[in-house]
Design a protein around this motif. Structure first.
Motif, PDB file in Angstrom:
ATOM      1  N   SER A 269     -14.192  26.889  -5.283  1.00  0.00           N
ATOM      2  CA  SER A 269     -15.138  26.201  -5.857  1.00  0.00           C
ATOM      3  C   SER A 269     -14.787  25.509  -7.023  1.00  0.00           C
ATOM      4  O   SER A 269     -13.692  25.904  -7.784  1.00  0.00           O
ATOM      5  N   TYR A 270     -15.308  24.184  -7.456  1.00  0.00           N
ATOM      6  CA  TYR A 270     -15.087  23.676  -8.812  1.00  0.00           C
ATOM      7  C   TYR A 270     -16.269  23.777  -9.541  1.00  0.00           C
ATOM      8  O   TYR A 270     -17.408  23.163  -9.121  1.00  0.00           O
ATOM      9  N   ILE A 271     -16.136  24.106 -10.901  1.00  0.00           N
ATOM     10  CA  ILE A 271     -17.216  24.275 -11.901  1.00  0.00           C
ATOM     11  C   ILE A 271     -16.909  23.197 -13.017  1.00  0.00           C
ATOM     12  O   ILE A 271     -16.060  23.691 -13.707  1.00  0.00           O
ATOM     13  N   PHE A 272     -17.548  22.193 -13.143  1.00  0.00           N
ATOM     14  CA  PHE A 272     -17.463  21.457 -14.287  1.00  0.00           C
ATOM     15  C   PHE A 272     -18.284  21.868 -15.448  1.00  0.00           C
ATOM     16  O   PHE A 272     -19.463  22.230 -15.341  1.00  0.00           O
ATOM     17  N   LEU A 273     -17.583  21.747 -16.493  1.00  0.00           N
ATOM     18  CA  LEU A 273     -18.173  22.572 -18.105  1.00  0.00           C
ATOM     19  C   LEU A 273     -19.192  21.457 -18.620  1.00  0.00           C
ATOM     20  O   LEU A 273     -19.917  21.759 -19.404  1.00  0.00           O
ATOM     21  N   SER A 274     -19.048  20.206 -18.394  1.00  0.00           N
ATOM     22  CA  SER A 274     -19.877  19.148 -18.831  1.00  0.00           C
ATOM     23  C   SER A 274     -20.788  18.229 -18.077  1.00  0.00           C
ATOM     24  O   SER A 274     -21.419  17.550 -18.561  1.00  0.00           O
ATOM     25  N   GLU A 275     -20.577  18.361 -16.901  1.00  0.00           N
ATOM     26  CA  GLU A 275     -21.342  17.550 -15.885  1.00  0.00           C
ATOM     27  C   GLU A 275     -21.590  18.474 -14.737  1.00  0.00           C
ATOM     28  O   GLU A 275     -21.322  19.531 -14.407  1.00  0.00           O
ATOM     29  N   GLU A 276     -22.881  17.852 -13.980  1.00  0.00           N
ATOM     30  CA  GLU A 276     -23.428  18.691 -12.744  1.00  0.00           C
ATOM     31  C   GLU A 276     -22.596  18.254 -11.569  1.00  0.00           C
ATOM     32  O   GLU A 276     -23.485  17.634 -10.682  1.00  0.00           O
ATOM     33  N   MET A 277     -21.434  18.407 -11.306  1.00  0.00           N
ATOM     34  CA  MET A 277     -20.736  17.609 -10.305  1.00  0.00           C
ATOM     35  C   MET A 277     -20.165  19.196  -9.554  1.00  0.00           C
ATOM     36  O   MET A 277     -19.118  18.808  -8.855  1.00  0.00           O
ATOM     37  N   ASN A 278     -20.593  20.132  -9.686  1.00  0.00           N
ATOM     38  CA  ASN A 278     -19.877  21.488  -9.043  1.00  0.00           C
ATOM     39  C   ASN A 278     -19.935  21.208  -7.531  1.00  0.00           C
ATOM     40  O   ASN A 278     -20.815  20.733  -6.880  1.00  0.00           O
ATOM     41  N   SER A 279     -18.970  21.984  -7.005  1.00  0.00           N
ATOM     42  CA  SER A 279     -18.869  21.972  -5.607  1.00  0.00           C
ATOM     43  C   SER A 279     -18.114  23.120  -4.869  1.00  0.00           C
ATOM     44  O   SER A 279     -17.484  23.894  -6.007  1.00  0.00           O
ATOM     45  N   ILE A 280     -18.265  23.300  -3.795  1.00  0.00           N
ATOM     46  CA  ILE A 280     -17.556  24.340  -3.058  1.00  0.00           C
ATOM     47  C   ILE A 280     -16.782  23.665  -1.739  1.00  0.00           C
ATOM     48  O   ILE A 280     -17.305  22.617  -1.513  1.00  0.00           O
ATOM     49  N   TYR A 281     -15.728  24.342  -1.388  1.00  0.00           N
ATOM     50  CA  TYR A 281     -14.970  23.656  -0.283  1.00  0.00           C
ATOM     51  C   TYR A 281     -14.239  24.771   0.554  1.00  0.00           C
ATOM     52  O   TYR A 281     -14.305  25.771   0.148  1.00  0.00           O
ATOM     53  N   VAL A 282     -13.934  24.511   1.798  1.00  0.00           N
ATOM     54  CA  VAL A 282     -13.303  25.200   2.563  1.00  0.00           C
ATOM     55  C   VAL A 282     -12.572  24.065   3.335  1.00  0.00           C
ATOM     56  O   VAL A 282     -12.505  22.971   3.569  1.00  0.00           O
ATOM     57  N   LYS A 283     -10.986  24.575   3.296  1.00  0.00           N
ATOM     58  CA  LYS A 283     -10.126  23.739   4.101  1.00  0.00           C
ATOM     59  C   LYS A 283      -9.039  24.327   4.704  1.00  0.00           C
ATOM     60  O   LYS A 283      -8.823  25.759   4.592  1.00  0.00           O
ATOM     61  N   ALA A 284      -8.516  23.794   5.876  1.00  0.00           N
ATOM     62  CA  ALA A 284      -7.646  24.322   6.762  1.00  0.00           C
ATOM     63  C   ALA A 284      -6.250  23.478   6.714  1.00  0.00           C
ATOM     64  O   ALA A 284      -6.225  22.488   6.551  1.00  0.00           O
ATOM     65  N   THR A 285      -5.024  23.942   6.453  1.00  0.00           N
ATOM     66  CA  THR A 285      -3.840  23.272   6.392  1.00  0.00           C
ATOM     67  C   THR A 285      -3.000  23.723   7.639  1.00  0.00           C
ATOM     68  O   THR A 285      -2.788  24.812   8.068  1.00  0.00           O
ATOM     69  N   TYR A 286      -2.303  22.552   8.167  1.00  0.00           N
ATOM     70  CA  TYR A 286      -1.358  22.781   9.039  1.00  0.00           C
ATOM     71  C   TYR A 286      -0.087  22.265   8.665  1.00  0.00           C
ATOM     72  O   TYR A 286       0.058  21.083   8.415  1.00  0.00           O
ATOM     73  N   ASN A 287       1.329  22.797   8.532  1.00  0.00           N
ATOM     74  CA  ASN A 287       2.346  22.323   8.013  1.00  0.00           C
ATOM     75  C   ASN A 287       3.446  22.335   9.284  1.00  0.00           C
ATOM     76  O   ASN A 287       3.385  23.308   9.749  1.00  0.00           O
ATOM     77  N   PHE A 288       3.814  21.111   9.367  1.00  0.00           N
ATOM     78  CA  PHE A 288       4.969  20.980  10.322  1.00  0.00           C
ATOM     79  C   PHE A 288       6.041  20.252   9.863  1.00  0.00           C
ATOM     80  O   PHE A 288       6.276  20.023   8.873  1.00  0.00           O
TER      81      PHE A 288
END
Length: 131
Positions: free
Chosen positions: A112-131
């Motif tokens: 999650s990202y929590i912004f201290l001065s704006e209401e743009m908070n978000s949560i995320y899920v990601k998958a990575t594949y390295n080759f």
């Protein structure tokens, strides 16, 4: 310039750069200085990193970052929290994340990202594949 000095379990880091007559925009040139000083501490599966940064590109900007992380399960799972505080505006962002390595090539993360001065908070899920 850059440097790192180990002091027991702590590493003192320093970096800096000077850009004479750097173009700030198409019409304005200015001397720019960028610098960073930080401390890293590692013990077992804990890591704490703190740093102070300075940039003179637009007037004078400076801030601090702090990161705390802990690894589990033979370092395949890591929980971390990071704070970035802009000391000019006294605003910033907090990031909390969990990373899991399924293999050397495949990783999963959620956070999650929590912004201290704006209401743009978000949560995320990601998958990575390295080759």
């Amino acid at each position: 310039f850059d440097g790192a000095i180990p002091i027991g379990p702590v590493v003192l880091r320093m970096e800096g750069a000077v850009f004479p007559d750097r173009y700030i925009n198409q019409e304005k040139k200015k001397n720019q200085i960028m610098a960073l000083a930080g401390l890293d501490w590692n013990k077992d599966t804990w890591t704490i990193t703190g740093q102070y940064y300075l940039d003179t590109k637009d007037d004078y900007e400076h801030g601090v970052t702090l990161n705390l992380s802990k690894s589990f399960l033979n370092e395949t799972l890591e929980f971390s929290g990071t704070a970035l505080i802009n000391l000019n505006e006294y605003d910033g962002i907090l990031n909390f994340e969990a990373d899991y390595s399924l293999s050397d090539q495949i990783g999963l993360s959620a956070g999650s990202y929590i912004f201290l001065s704006e209401e743009m908070n978000s949560i995320y899920v990601k998958a990575t594949y390295n080759f």
